[in-house]
Write a protein that holds these residues in place. Structure first.
Motif, short mmCIF file in Angstrom:
data_model
loop_
_atom_site.label_atom_id
_atom_site.label_comp_id
_atom_site.label_asym_id
_atom_site.label_seq_id
_atom_site.Cartn_x
_atom_site.Cartn_y
_atom_site.Cartn_z
N SER B 220 -7.82 10.02 -5.72
CA SER B 220 -6.61 10.13 -4.86
C SER B 220 -7.49 10.89 -3.61
N GLN B 224 -7.79 8.97 0.06
CA GLN B 224 -7.25 9.72 1.19
C GLN B 224 -8.53 9.83 2.47
N ARG B 227 -8.99 6.48 3.71
CA ARG B 227 -7.90 6.26 4.83
C ARG B 227 -8.20 6.69 6.09
#
Lengths: 271, 277
Positions: B220, B224, B227
């Motif tokens: 996760s 992140q 991105r």
């Protein structure tokens, strides 16, 4: 810290030589201690020389992961895929002209920047084997870097004033100190203009394939030589990576360091 | 505390203890040759203590296994996440997830003006400084995998060969037979050309890693970070980067994907020929 502690043992050993009753035994003991001191010093600044020498002498290779093997010369990782051997080697490739080490005039830098894309393309076109060029970067704390640079500049300015006040002013020394001050000043000015200071590790990775491990390793060495020739047009310093840094770069294929400190501890000599 | 410190302390303390024994024991109890031997052992331990600074990962397995091939790990170097968008490996108690981002840069310097070249170089410089946490930017030249294309050509050739055989058996017109033979020669020429020439592809990608106590946590955080990097790369280069997923990830990790199987036999036979000559 490591050198200080281990050096302390050497000092204590030297002082205990007298307990051997003098004569030949003390002399042999002194030789042992001096050899140990020499090894420690070489290990501190050039462990990449000693380590492959030892593994090569003992014929020791390492398996860093399933199907992979770091050869005894510590300069390649070999993967065996159904009887075919893929040898991968790494080469440092610090591009000086485009980093903080530059001290050229702005115009000269611009000219290099204009030529860079074409020089790179020409170099790539001349390479007839697979390779990767990696730039691992991490942002640094701007204020910390600025303070550090200003501290270094002050020190160099102090050195310069001392050199100028000497009775026989050595022109060579003065020029060298002025050059260092210019480099530091350029770095400070670039940070002042809003450029972010970064730490980088740049390296090439190339892979050769062969029906035997030796064939793959020989081809790998030839490829690395070709890479050096192809990249000679760029202002780049190439050196084949051996030892622990090879193991670290091998691991980078699967995971990168997650903090700058983690990256820096692996490459304290290169940085 | 770091395992490295324990290893260092172990060797260092052993070295000091041996040295103290060698230095303090009277010659009547410990003769000079024995003292010399202890001094040698102490120096060796001192060197090992110093070596632990960089080589802790090797020292312990080396001492335990005492073989010419030291196994540091017998497990796969990595595994893919369930969504096949990250590469995961275990580091001690933590998991490290790594995400690969493809950067589609198709511009060539040959079609740029000097101003555009300068602008391009500056964009590359800016790209390298985008991320505060460590990120890696890579240009990869790999051999194109032509397995599928070569197989298609072979299928086509066998189809045309059947066509030729049928025409000959059914007494087809000489013009038709000639046409099919011409077609067959053409496909053979294409296959020879494709098989004989190595085709390369230059790709660019960025890599970012994140650490987590659990696998999903690492994935996760890495996604992140990826991105954030995606938007940075997009705005710097004006391209649409994408996260690499599935089998394409292997192109950036495994050495055998750099040199696909179709090209190996050709390359090896070429090397053998050169050696013979």
């Amino acid at each position: 810290m490591y050198l200080a502690f281990c050096g302390l043992v050497i000092v204590v050993a030297l002082s205990s030589l007298g307990s051997m009753g003098g004569g030949a035994y003390s002399l042999i003991g002194a030789v042992f201690i001096l050899v140990a001191l020499g090894v420690l010093l070489v290990m501190n600044w050039a462990d990449f020389v000693i380590f492959p020498l030892v593994t090569n002498l003992l014929g020791v290779s390492f398996q860093p992961a399933k199907d992979y093997r770091i050869v005894k010369t510590q300069d390649a990782v070999v993967k065996n895929v159904n009887g075919l051997f893929y040898a991968t080697g790494y080469v440092t490739a610090n591009v000086f002209a485009y980093t903080f080490k530059a001290e050229q005039q702005q115009q000269d830098q611009e000219l290099k920047a204009v030529q860079a894309p074409e020089t790179w393309e020409r170099a790539v076109m001349n390479i007839g084997f697979p390779f990767k060029y990696h730039v691992l970067s991490a942002g640094l704390d701007v204020q910390k870097v600025r303070d550090e640079l200003e501290g270094k500049r002050s020190f160099q300015e102090f050195q310069l004033s001392r050199a100028m006040q000497a009775q026989n002013v050595n022109e060579m020394t003065v020029t060298e100190i002025q050059r260092k001050i210019n480099v530091l000043q350029t770095k400070i000015a670039r940070i002042g203009e809003g450029e972010k200071p970064i730490a980088t590790i740049m390296y090439f990775e190339t892979t050769a394939v062969g029906v035997s491990e030796k064939a793959a390793l020989d081809l790998l060495s030839a490829q690395i030589k070709q890479l050096e020739v192809a990249m000679s047009g760029m202002d780049v310093q190439l050196a084949r990576i051996v030892g622990r840094e090879l193991y670290t770069l091998f691991q980078f294929n699967f995971s990168l360091p997650t903090t700058y400190e983690e990256a820096a501890t692996n490459f304290d000599i290169q940085s | 505390m770091d395992k490295k410190i324990f290893v260092f302390l172990g060797f260092f303390i052993s070295s000091v203890v041996v040295l103290i024994i060698a230095g303090s024991a009277p010659l009547t109890i410990l003769p000079a040759p024995a003292k010399l031997l202890l001094l040698l052992v102490s120096m060796a331990l001192d060197i090992l203590a110093f070596s632990s600074r960089y080589y802790t990962y090797l020292l312990l397995p080396f001492m335990q296994q005492r073989s010419s091939n030291i196994v540091l790990s017998n497990e796969d170097a990595y595994w893919l996440s369930t969504a096949s968008d990250s590469v995961i490996r275990k580091d001690g108690e933590d998991y490290i997830a790594t995400v690969y981002i493809r950067i589609p840069v198709y511009r060539s310097a040959t079609e740029m003006s000097d101003d555009e070249k300068l602008d391009f170089s500056r964009r590359v410089s800016r790209l390298v400084g985008i991320s505060k946490s460590p990120a890696r930017y890579t240009a990869e030249l790999h051999m194109m995998n032509k397995d599928y294309y070569i197989q298609q050509l072979r299928d086509t050739i066998s189809k045309v060969e059947n066509e030729e055989v049928q025409l000959v058996q059914n007494n087809g017109s000489p013009g038709d037979i000639e046409r099919v033979r011409g077609k067959l020669a053409m496909w053979h020429n294409i296959l020879d050309h494709i098989g004989g020439v190595q085709s390369f592809e230059l790709t660019h990608y960025a890599t970012v890693s994140a650490r987590g106590a659990k696998e999903y946590e690492a994935v996760s955080i890495a996604q992140q970070d990826a991105r954030e990097l995606l938007s940075g790369i997009g705005s710097t280069f004006g391209v649409t980067p994408s996260i690499v997923t599935g089998k394409e990830l292997l192109n950036y990790i495994e050495p055998e994907y750099l040199i696909p199987f179709s090209t190996i036999s050709e390359q090896i036979s070429k090397n053998v020929q050169e050696e013979v000559i």
